[in-house]
Design an enzyme around this catalytic site. Structure first.
Site, PDB file in Angstrom:
ATOM      1  N   VAL A  75     -16.011   7.797   3.564  1.00 20.95           N
ATOM      2  CA  VAL A  75     -16.595   9.010   2.987  1.00 20.95           C
ATOM      3  C   VAL A  75     -16.279   9.051   1.495  1.00 20.95           C
ATOM      4  CG1 VAL A  75     -16.483  11.540   2.951  1.00 20.95           C
ATOM      5  CG2 VAL A  75     -16.408  10.320   5.134  1.00 20.95           C
ATOM      6  N   ALA A 120     -12.248   9.592  -2.109  1.00 22.43           N
ATOM      7  CA  ALA A 120     -12.867   8.895  -0.979  1.00 22.43           C
ATOM      8  C   ALA A 120     -11.807   8.673   0.093  1.00 22.43           C
ATOM      9  CB  ALA A 120     -13.463   7.568  -1.422  1.00 22.43           C
ATOM     10  N   LYS A 121     -12.228   8.312   1.271  1.00 21.14           N
ATOM     11  CA  LYS A 121     -11.279   7.977   2.343  1.00 21.14           C
ATOM     12  C   LYS A 121     -12.014   7.197   3.413  1.00 21.14           C
ATOM     13  CE  LYS A 121      -6.939   8.680   3.463  1.00 21.14           C
ATOM     14  NZ  LYS A 121      -5.805   8.746   2.533  1.00 21.14           N
ATOM     15  N   GLY A 122     -11.255   6.407   4.166  1.00 21.75           N
ATOM     16  CA  GLY A 122     -11.862   5.648   5.260  1.00 21.75           C
ATOM     17  C   GLY A 122     -10.943   5.611   6.455  1.00 21.75           C
ATOM     18  N   ASP A 161      -3.207   3.077   3.919  1.00 20.84           N
ATOM     19  CA  ASP A 161      -2.843   4.399   4.438  1.00 20.84           C
ATOM     20  C   ASP A 161      -2.166   4.130   5.780  1.00 20.84           C
ATOM     21  OD1 ASP A 161      -3.444   7.411   3.742  1.00 20.84           O
ATOM     22  OD2 ASP A 161      -3.814   7.262   5.872  1.00 20.84           O
TER      23      ASP A 161
END
Ligand code: NAD
Length: 455
Positions: A75, A120-122, A161
């Protein structure tokens, strides 16, 4: 030999509390919004929504020859300040809603520490404990291939992460580089091994940044008799990349780490843990639980231990309305993202317990990721001392900015915006999360308008 620590009974999470990550980030945003003046109409909806969402389903061949399908998300929330930046987590509980809320958090975090990245992040829904190294490699390569046109050094840059590591980042880089040969692609991902263009100090950055933030905060003298880390009792939930580094650094600064935990439980020692012993025990047995000369505590009990500083450094929603009333720490330093719910924030604030929020406390990770990205552009490697000095000064400046804005609210120089007329009267000063968000949201809003709404 280990024994159980006797503690008071802990309640379970109250059913009434809404843990939906999108709802929680909305609550946090709205609490800040009432204090922002002259917000241009329509901008709020833009800032709340992610810019783009990618969800992929992809097959991976397991070691026994069978095939398993996995789902992953990436995202991008906002790119007003620059390319998207944010970690990728591997966890069975990953949901799109969680990834969206974590991407928003990255936007505010980068803005707060003045890093020219967007949020952003995944995440990939998987249990790394049930996958072999070669299965993880194939999963990572296939996910990266699916995202080959999403990731990019100037568009969207992943990092480690939960349950992803330097090795994961090396596989992401390699896969991307194979698919985009002929360019310097090193900066497509940060948190790489140093031998592959990673930055010195990146592994330590998040935990170390938390300790710098805590030290600077204590120097503001809000906690009577605790104006530095000397003698402070510290409790840390999560003994991974963030928690373990922070534990060592807290001790170096004169604090005493009395309890740490991992997914299987925690260990406590009133005189302070021997961190070398805990680390060696975890390396051998896969958990800190059972380290000699420690008492065993559950993760729930650990959060309620008597201490000066509590650092959640594992999962989200660990401090909630069911336990916030029993937290004994005087300062909470959020190594993890989203560890405290809005209901808990209110309870902690009413009890005079300060919270250094995630977007401030754990911003050291994205800060040194940015330094890695800059080094990769120039094919340079900076000295560890230089990076550490830059990190410290970045964290100190961010704490100073939040503290001085908070003081403005406390002494009444700053009055709330129009919307606050209908909001509840604030009997206590604003909490630091809300103040940090006010600064970050204002910066992103201002930059959006300065760039101009195109066309
Ligand atoms: P990690 O995978 O290295 O470590 C996670 C730790 O949490 C492990 O010790 C694990 O055993 C423990 N854990 C897992 N489930 C638990 C549970 N139910 N109760 C207690 N402990 C549990 O991950 P990390 O990189 O250290 O990240 C930890 C947190 O910090 C995450 O919330 C992450 O989003 C946040 N964070 C990480 C970075 C970074 O640079 N790695 C940066 C900013 C924020």
């Amino acid at each position: 030999m280990t024994n159980k620590l006797k503690t008071s009974k802990t309640d379970s999470v109250p059913e009434a509390e809404n843990f939906d990550p999108v709802y929680i980030s909305e609550q946090q945003f709205n609490r800040a919004l009432v204090h922002i003046k002259d917000f241009r109409k329509g901008l709020v909806a833009f800032l709340k929504q992610p810019k783009r969402i990618y969800t992929v389903n992809f097959p991976v061949e397991l070691d026994d020859g069978t095939v398993q399908s996995f789902q992953g998300h990436r995202v991008l929330h906002n790119r007003v300040f620059g390319p998207g930046k944010g970690g990728i987590r591997y966890h069975p509980d990953v949901t799109l809603e969680e990834v969206v809320s974590l991407a928003k958090l990255m936007t505010w975090k980068c803005a707060l520490v003045n890093i020219p990245f967007g949020g952003a992040k995944g995440g990939v829904v998987c249990n790394t404990k049930q996958l072999s190294e070669s299965e993880l490699r194939r999963l990572t390569r296939r996910f990266t291939a699916e995202m080959a046109d999403v990731f990019g050094p100037f568009t969207d840059i992943p990092a480690p992460d939960l349950y992803t590591s330097e090795q994961t980042m090396a596989w992401i880089f390699d896969t991307y580089d194979v698919l985009h040969s002929g360019a310097n692609n090193r900066s497509v991902v940060t948190g790489k091994p140093v031998s592959m263009g990673g930055s010195l100090g990146r592994h330590e950055a998040t935990g170390r940044g938390c300790v710098y933030a805590a030290r600077r905060f204590l120097s503001k003298a809000l906690l009577p008799n605790q104006q530095d880390l000397g003698g402070a009792r510290v409790v840390i939930q999560g003994f991974g990349d963030v928690g373990a580094v922070a534990a060592t650094d807290f001790c170096r600064q004169g604090a005493k780490v009395v309890a740490v935990s991992d997914s299987q439980g925690g260990v406590f020692r009133e005189d302070g843990l021997d961190l070398d012993e805990v680390t060696a025990f975890k390396a051998e047995h896969g958990t800190v639980v059972g380290t000699p000369k420690t008492l065993t505590v559950t993760n729930e009990e650990l959060l309620e231990l008597d201490c000066e500083i509590l650092m959640p450094a594992a999962l989200g929603n660990q401090i909630h309305s069911g336990n916030a009333g029993r937290i004994k720490a005087r300062l909470i330093v959020e190594g993890a993202n989203n560890p405290t719910t809005p209901a808990a924030d209110s309870i902690l604030n009413s009890r005079g317990i300060y919270v250094l929020p995630d977007i401030l406390a754990n911003a050291g990770g994205v800060t040194v990721s940015y330094y890695e990205w800059v080094q990769n552009q120039a094919n340079e490697q900076w000295d560890a001392e230089e990076i550490d000095a830059k990190l410290q000064s970045k964290m100190y400046r961010a704490v100073d900015a939040v503290f001085s804005r908070w003081q403005g609210f406390v002494v009444g120089d700053e009055v709330a915006g129009e919307r606050d007329a209908t909001a509840a009267n604030h009997e206590r000063p604003l909490d630091f999360r809300t103040v940090a968000l006010i600064i970050a949201i204002e910066r992103v809003a201002e930059a959006t308008l300065m760039r101009g709404i195109w066309p």
